[in-house]
Design an enzyme around this catalytic site. Structure first.
Site, mmCIF file in Angstrom:
data_model
loop_
_atom_site.group_PDB
_atom_site.id
_atom_site.type_symbol
_atom_site.label_atom_id
_atom_site.label_comp_id
_atom_site.label_asym_id
_atom_site.label_seq_id
_atom_site.Cartn_x
_atom_site.Cartn_y
_atom_site.Cartn_z
ATOM 1 N N ARG A 122 40.705 -86.604 6.590
ATOM 2 C CA ARG A 122 42.128 -86.567 6.202
ATOM 3 C C ARG A 122 43.009 -86.706 7.433
ATOM 4 O O ARG A 122 44.020 -87.428 7.412
ATOM 5 C CB ARG A 122 42.472 -85.262 5.469
ATOM 6 C CG ARG A 122 41.978 -85.204 4.041
ATOM 7 C CD ARG A 122 42.441 -83.933 3.342
ATOM 8 N NE ARG A 122 43.856 -83.972 3.008
ATOM 9 C CZ ARG A 122 44.546 -82.910 2.586
ATOM 10 N NH1 ARG A 122 43.954 -81.734 2.468
ATOM 11 N NH2 ARG A 122 45.829 -83.019 2.284
ATOM 12 N N CYS B 162 48.512 -77.577 8.365
ATOM 13 C CA CYS B 162 47.464 -78.144 7.511
ATOM 14 C C CYS B 162 48.151 -79.086 6.528
ATOM 15 O O CYS B 162 49.081 -79.788 6.889
ATOM 16 C CB CYS B 162 46.670 -77.036 6.809
ATOM 17 S SG CYS B 162 47.704 -75.924 5.833
#
Length: 271
Positions: free
Chosen positions: A178, A230
């Protein structure tokens, strides 16, 4: 006890009521599950903090789990019956990011004596701590909050880091694919905040619970100021907590995180 975590084996059964207990169990795939678990069984006299109802302000547009404002957090602390100096223990299901999210909010609120129970609820139950399915009777408190604003940053603060106006290391807690922008299962744009390094928070799981990992030292040194983020601000909290457990001194959390950043600014892909 460490700075952040305490193991069930280091807690004394006959001292159970010397602590204020907070139950932070949650499931990102089923937002009702944590509360159902609490209603079914929890540590006796614990209060429940819901990730989305208590530890986020889902009415805001600053990422997927936006930061509550100070008034909301103060009200949460007070209706939970907290005192600034009391010993507080937080648990979730173990190896999850929810107890550390609650722990971080209490750090932000200036609470000094707060620990996360490393192994989670089931280990507490198996160790013989008294449980209940009754709602705790809580005496509300009135607090003077000593906010620790240096522990928190928003999108503008991160922009200053990206532009080099503030010298801090950005540390992305998401999975490496990611971070590189190879996949993006949730957010509209793939990639990472420009200049950020990567350390997947899942690497902090040992035997099903969170623990320090020396591989962190290979990514960020203890003498550099670090800002963690995050996807939505939730899974950055275990990385923040473990950094503090490992005696990193200057760490802050971008609670809006990547899902907030992409609403205004460009991203990078690759390493």
């Amino acid at each position: 006890m460490g700075n952040v975590f305490v193991s069930v084996k280091d807690l004394e059964l006959n001292n159970q009521y010397a602590y204020k207990w907070i139950d932070a169990r949650f499931n990102l795939q089923d937002s009702a599950e944590g509360h159902h678990l609490f209603e079914n069984s929890h540590i006796d006299q614990a209060v429940y903090w819901d990730l989305e109802k208590d530890l986020s302000d889902m009415n805001k547009a600053a990422g997927r789990h936006p930061m509550p404002d100070k008034e909301q957090l103060k009200a949460l602390f007070e209706r939970s019956g907290l005192q600034q100096q009391q010993n507080i223990l937080i648990y979730d299901q173990g190896g999850a990011p929810f107890a550390t999210r609650a722990w971080w909010m209490l750090q932000y609120g200036g609470f000094k004596n707060v620990k996360v129970v490393q192994e989670g609820y089931q280990a507490l139950e198996q160790a013989g701590f008294k449980t209940s399915n009754e709602k705790s009777k809580v005496k509300t408190t009135s607090l003077e909050i000593d906010w620790q604003d240096h522990l928190y940053t928003d999108r503008n603060g991160v922009k200053d880091i990206v532009e080099g106006k503030v010298k801090r290391t950005l540390l992305d807690a998401r999975a490496h694919n990611r971070y590189k922008g190879e996949i993006e299962p949730i957010d509209k744009v793939a990639g990472h905040i420009p200049g950020a390094l990567n350390y997947d928070w899942e690497q902090l799981k040992t035997k099903g619970y969170l623990a320090p990992n020396d591989s962190l030292l290979e990514v960020v040194s203890k003498d550099e100021p670090i800002t963690v983020y995050c996807g939505s601000g939730v899974t950055a909290s275990p990385l923040y907590a473990v950094l503090k457990e490992m005696d990193y001194q200057n760490v802050q959390l971008y609670t809006g995180s990547y899902s907030d950043w992409i609403t205004e600014y460009e991203v990078e892909k690759g390493e």
